[in-house]
Design a protein around this motif. Structure first.
Motif, PDB file in Angstrom:
ATOM      1  N   LYS A 187      44.744  28.157  39.411  1.00  0.00           N
ATOM      2  CA  LYS A 187      46.217  27.859  39.202  1.00  0.00           C
ATOM      3  C   LYS A 187      46.861  28.641  38.017  1.00  0.00           C
ATOM      4  O   LYS A 187      47.641  27.881  37.214  1.00  0.00           O
ATOM      5  CB  LYS A 187      46.638  26.363  39.272  1.00  0.00           C
ATOM      6  N   GLU A 190      45.432  29.217  35.291  1.00  0.00           N
ATOM      7  CA  GLU A 190      44.888  28.831  34.128  1.00  0.00           C
ATOM      8  C   GLU A 190      43.544  29.439  33.742  1.00  0.00           C
ATOM      9  O   GLU A 190      43.400  30.181  32.514  1.00  0.00           O
ATOM     10  CB  GLU A 190      44.412  27.280  34.023  1.00  0.00           C
ATOM     11  N   GLU A 191      42.364  29.583  34.414  1.00  0.00           N
ATOM     12  CA  GLU A 191      41.237  30.310  33.948  1.00  0.00           C
ATOM     13  C   GLU A 191      40.633  30.816  35.340  1.00  0.00           C
ATOM     14  O   GLU A 191      40.864  30.557  36.461  1.00  0.00           O
ATOM     15  CB  GLU A 191      40.658  29.286  33.296  1.00  0.00           C
TER      16      GLU A 191
END
Ligand code: AMP
Length: 433
Positions: free
Chosen positions: A88, A90-91
């Motif tokens: 999503k 993020e990472e």
């Protein structure tokens, strides 16, 4: 590609009634074939405990960077085969392609080095996007062992002997192949020479080899393509060029394996697909597997803990492929015993069905396997279910039996019947009477 495959969150009605298959290269193990899996896992727990290994469980998903740094960005495993995704936005995460990097991460993260040397084992699914074939899948399962904190050759020999012991207990014979892949002192100069030597023979080598000459020349030695073999047989060997400490380590491992009665063969072309190995590299191979003959592989990884941000800690480990071991066990006709119900209750009427439920619950609490068919129905159909389940005895319960507390126990093999008091059923089934 069909669009519905690319829209995971499409309306569920799109899929109503449409058969959805499993993912290519990811397999089901149905109950009929699970017995070798259970046996190999049970024996692994037993044997590894005898050698002082304790189980560790780590997640199937890790940071992408862990594998890039730990396994090596230049390896096929990371470079071509890993399932990587952005969580999503993020990472960057990855499905683990092997178990060592995660174990090392956990070792460092929890400061386990303060407790002295550690022996760990794990089992679980791994993921590599390879071309599926017999013995090679996209989700596969590994049983692996790691030792942290011991650099001595005795550790290597003990681990190899343990794996040999484990397979022998499963009735599996595998060839043990051993090599030394040197270390930072002797390998770089060898790699330069190997690259030059291979570079002069590009025309005689396959496209894969050609691609690897610059990127990962050791892997070229591992090539299985027939036409490459005459060239590769002549390639310079690292075992002839080991530095003194690596040579002494290798000699000691060989000597101790001899002491422990492990038969092995030195294979100077044995290299492993992961970057982190130093000194000892080994593989267990079985002729029963065809092209994918390696059932397990391992080696020493003394620099890995440090590479991943931990204190300098030597280590050695192996991973064994459970699908391949299951194939070998099946080829050997090895069938692990399946728990059969001692008795199968057959309900003749409503009262019998309720009594069967009560009696079955009591037997199970007493540790006796038993079963019944909750659908009830004709006696013949229930007897068929008893047979399918492999029950040793069948016992018909109806209003009469419930009232008298007595029934007839039918031996499913001999077809003989004998009377039994329902309250004495457990004792009878456990051989008490
Ligand atoms: P590796 O982690 O590549 O050293 O592999 C260790 C063992 O895992 C091999 O000897 C195989 O038994 C098994 N293995 C590796 N890759 C696969 C795969 N794609 N499918 C099934 N088993 C595998």
């Amino acid at each position: 590609m069909r669009r519905d495959r690319l829209t995971p969150l499409g309306p569920s009605s799109t899929y109503a009634g449409v058969k959805i298959n499993g993912v290519k290269g990811m397999n089901d193990v149905l109950p009929a074939r699970v017995a070798p899996w259970q046996e190999m896992e049970r024996v692994a727990r037993e044997v590894f405990a005898l050698y002082g290994y304790r189980e560790v469980r780590t997640p199937s998903v890790e940071q992408y960077a862990l594998f890039a740094r730990g396994v090596g960005e230049m390896t096929d495993i990371v470079n071509k085969e890993m399932y990587v995704f952005e969580d999503k936005g993020e990472e960057m995460l990855a499905l683990r392609p092997e178990g060592t990097a995660g174990a090392v991460r956990a070792f460092i993260e929890h400061g386990c080095h303060v407790e002295g040397p550690q022996k760990w084992f794990y089992l679980g699914p791994m993921f590599r996007r390879e071309r599926p074939q017999k013995g090679r899948y996209r989700q596969f399962h590994q049983i692996g062992c790691e030792v942290f904190g011991v650099a001595e050759p005795a550790c290597d020999a003990e681990q190899i002997a343990m794996l040999d012991d484990y397979l022998a207990r499963l009735g599996v014979r595998a060839e043990v192949k051993l090599n030394s892949v040197g270390d930072a002192a002797c390998r770089p100069a060898y790699l330069d020479d190997l690259r030059t030597w291979l570079g002069a023979r590009r025309a005689a080598l396959c496209p894969d080899c050609n691609e690897r000459i610059d990127r990962n020349p050791l892997r070229v030695l591992d090539c299985k393509v027939e036409s490459c073999q005459p060239v590769l047989r002549e390639a310079p060997r690292l075992v002839d060029r080991l530095c003194e400490p690596c040579r002494a380590h290798f000699e000691a491992v060989k000597g101790m394996l001899g002491d422990l009665g492990v038969t092995f063969e030195v294979d100077p072309r044995l290299v492993r697909g992961l970057d982190y190995y130093v000194r000892t590299a080994y593989e267990f191979a079985s002729g029963a597997l065809g092209a994918q003959s390696a059932v397990a592989g391992g080696g020493r990884y003394d620099g890995l803990v440090e590479t991943l941000g931990g204190p300098p800690t030597p280590g050695i480990g192996f991973a064994l492929g459970q699908e391949r071991l299951a194939l070998i066990m099946e080829a050997l006709g090895r069938k692990a015993p399946v728990e059969r119900p001692a008795v199968f209750f057959i309900a003749a009427d409503e009262a019998g069905a309720r009594e069967a439920m009560r009696r079955a619950a009591a037997l199970r609490k007493a540790g006796i396997a038993c079963d019944l068919d909750p659908r009830g129905g004709k006696l013949k159909g229930q007897f068929r279910q008893a047979e399918r389940a492999g029950a040793r005895f069948a016992l018909v319960l109806g209003g009469d039996e419930v009232a008298s507390g007595r029934a007839r126990l039918k031996d499913m093999e001999t077809r003989e019947e004998s009377p039994v008091a329902l309250d004495e059923l457990a004792a009878r089934l456990t051989g008490g009477r």
